[in-house]
Design an enzyme around this catalytic site. Structure first.
Site, short mmCIF file in Angstrom:
data_model
loop_
_atom_site.label_atom_id
_atom_site.label_comp_id
_atom_site.label_asym_id
_atom_site.label_seq_id
_atom_site.Cartn_x
_atom_site.Cartn_y
_atom_site.Cartn_z
N SER A 1 0.84 -1.20 0.00
CA SER A 1 0.00 0.00 0.00
C SER A 1 0.87 1.24 0.00
O SER A 1 0.62 2.20 -0.74
CB SER A 1 -0.87 0.04 1.26
OG SER A 1 -1.39 -1.22 1.54
N TYR B 1 -1.03 -11.15 2.63
CA TYR B 1 -1.18 -9.76 3.07
C TYR B 1 -2.66 -9.55 3.42
O TYR B 1 -3.50 -9.45 2.54
CB TYR B 1 -0.73 -8.80 1.97
CG TYR B 1 -0.82 -7.32 2.31
CD1 TYR B 1 -1.10 -6.86 3.60
CD2 TYR B 1 -0.59 -6.37 1.34
CE1 TYR B 1 -1.16 -5.51 3.90
CE2 TYR B 1 -0.64 -5.00 1.63
CZ TYR B 1 -0.93 -4.58 2.90
OH TYR B 1 -1.00 -3.24 3.19
N LYS C 1 1.22 -11.03 6.76
CA LYS C 1 1.40 -9.63 7.16
C LYS C 1 0.04 -9.19 7.64
O LYS C 1 -0.91 -9.07 6.86
CB LYS C 1 1.86 -8.79 5.97
CG LYS C 1 1.83 -7.30 6.23
CD LYS C 1 2.55 -6.58 5.12
CE LYS C 1 2.07 -5.19 4.81
NZ LYS C 1 1.41 -4.44 5.83
N THR D 1 -2.31 -6.66 9.03
CA THR D 1 -2.65 -5.25 9.26
C THR D 1 -4.10 -5.21 9.71
O THR D 1 -5.02 -5.07 8.90
CB THR D 1 -2.43 -4.40 7.99
OG1 THR D 1 -1.08 -4.53 7.57
CG2 THR D 1 -2.71 -2.92 8.27
N GLY E 1 1.22 -5.14 10.98
CA GLY E 1 1.25 -4.00 10.06
C GLY E 1 0.56 -2.73 10.53
O GLY E 1 0.35 -1.83 9.73
N ASP F 1 1.26 0.19 12.82
CA ASP F 1 2.41 0.70 13.58
C ASP F 1 2.00 1.27 14.93
O ASP F 1 2.73 1.16 15.91
CB ASP F 1 3.14 1.79 12.77
CG ASP F 1 3.35 1.40 11.32
OD1 ASP F 1 2.95 0.29 10.92
OD2 ASP F 1 3.92 2.21 10.57
N SER G 1 4.61 1.65 7.28
CA SER G 1 4.99 2.86 6.54
C SER G 1 5.81 3.82 7.39
O SER G 1 6.76 4.44 6.92
CB SER G 1 3.72 3.57 6.06
OG SER G 1 2.98 4.05 7.18
#
Ligand code: NGF
Length: 291
Positions: free
Chosen positions: A45, A135, A163, A165, A187, A189, A206
């Site tokens: 992303s 993902y 992963k 998120t 994922g 943060d 990110s």
């Protein structure tokens, strides 16, 4: 530090939306030489991948591999709702570029059934000699995988992890408990600390492009058993992340990198270019949290 930190790599774009190769190389170098991350998640992303044509995706994978070499672990996100494209990209990154790990977003938009999702993953890895990390990002894809769905995906030995998120910590705990040998890379943060406490193997995000030092310090404090210090760092991190989110996520991370001397370029349309106000706010964020 036993847990691994990956930056979800940004792509530097020129004002006209073409890839800024020099800037993209600088972002890679910054992550390796300054952030000292363990790896890069390429084509996710954060890389603005889902707005790109196949040839552009390939070129970015090529630039990153050429710049990073074997200095850090590279994961190539090849997923696409065009399964043929996903397979072509998987074949390209593994056989032409030498990536060892690929990842693929859950296929989105068409409400695919779980058997269709499983078919998609099995097809992507079928002809390549590489491992794959699922993902899972339900907030953006609308696709939520259950514990049993993961169990079925993980029956394929090439599918080595996820992963994750997602803010569903119950599912995360269940996954960790049921699949101790699968890799879980977290994922989101702003929720790193609770995820560490549930036993994730590392994180991909990110904000690590600019905030890796804090994330590493937090992981080290966690691993040393200093929970108060880890929590203090997460609080500070979340003040930073709140400020970034309030000013435009990817634009602001790029502006912060520019303040660090990295040619991070523009985001791709239809994401808008930073306004003068956004630039001023980004400089304030930089001075307050990152200088
Ligand atoms: O940017 C998003 C969108 N999520 C990232 C990360 O999960 C995406 C996350 O770091 C990613 O790794 C990728 O595919 O490139 C957030 O930006 C961060 O937690 C701030 O909210 O959800």
């Amino acid at each position: 530090m036993t847990k691994k930190l990956y930056s979800a790599l940004l792509t530097s774009f020129n004002a006209d939306g073409t890839v800024n190769e020099k800037g993209t190389r600088e972002i890679v170098r910054h992550n390796i030489d300054v952030n000292h991350v363990d790896g890069l998640y390429v084509g996710g992303s954060t890389g603005e991948n889902f707005m790109l044509q196949t040839a552009t995706k390939k070129r970015i994978f090529e630039i990153v591999k050429d710049e990073a070499g074997d200095d850090v672990d590279l994961i190539a996100q090849v997923g696409s709702i065009d399964l043929q494209e996903a397979k072509e990209l998987a074949n390209y990154v593994v056989n032409d570029l030498g990536y060892k790990t690929i990842s693929a977003v859950t296929p989105f938009y068409y409400n695919f059934s779980f058997p269709e999702i499983k078919y998609y993953y099995d097809e992507i890895v079928k002809d390549v000699n590489a491992n794959l990390i699922v993902y899972s990002i339900p907030a953006l894809t609308g696709v939520s995988l259950s514990l049993d769905n993961f169990a079925k995906l993980f029956e394929n030995p090439k599918i080595i992890g996820v992963k994750y998120t997602n803010a569903d910590f119950f599912l995360l705990e269940r996954l960790r408990n049921r699949f101790p040998d699968k890799k879980i890379l977290f994922g989101t943060d702003e929720m790193l600390l609770p995820a560490l406490s549930l036993g994730v193997d590392g994180a991909i995000g990110s904000t690590y492009n600019v905030n890796a030092a804090r994330a590493k310090a937090e992981i080290e404090a966690f691993e040393a058993g200093n929970m108060q210090k880890a929590l203090d760092i997460q609080h500070e991190t979340n003040d930073l992340i709140s400020a970034i989110l309030g000013n435009g996520l990817y634009q602001t991370i790029k502006l912060l990198l520019q303040d660090m001397g990295v040619e991070a370029g523009y985001t791709k349309e239809p994401m808008h270019k930073p306004t003068p106000e956004m630039k001023t706010t980004a400089s304030e964020i930089y001075a307050k949290f990152l200088k």
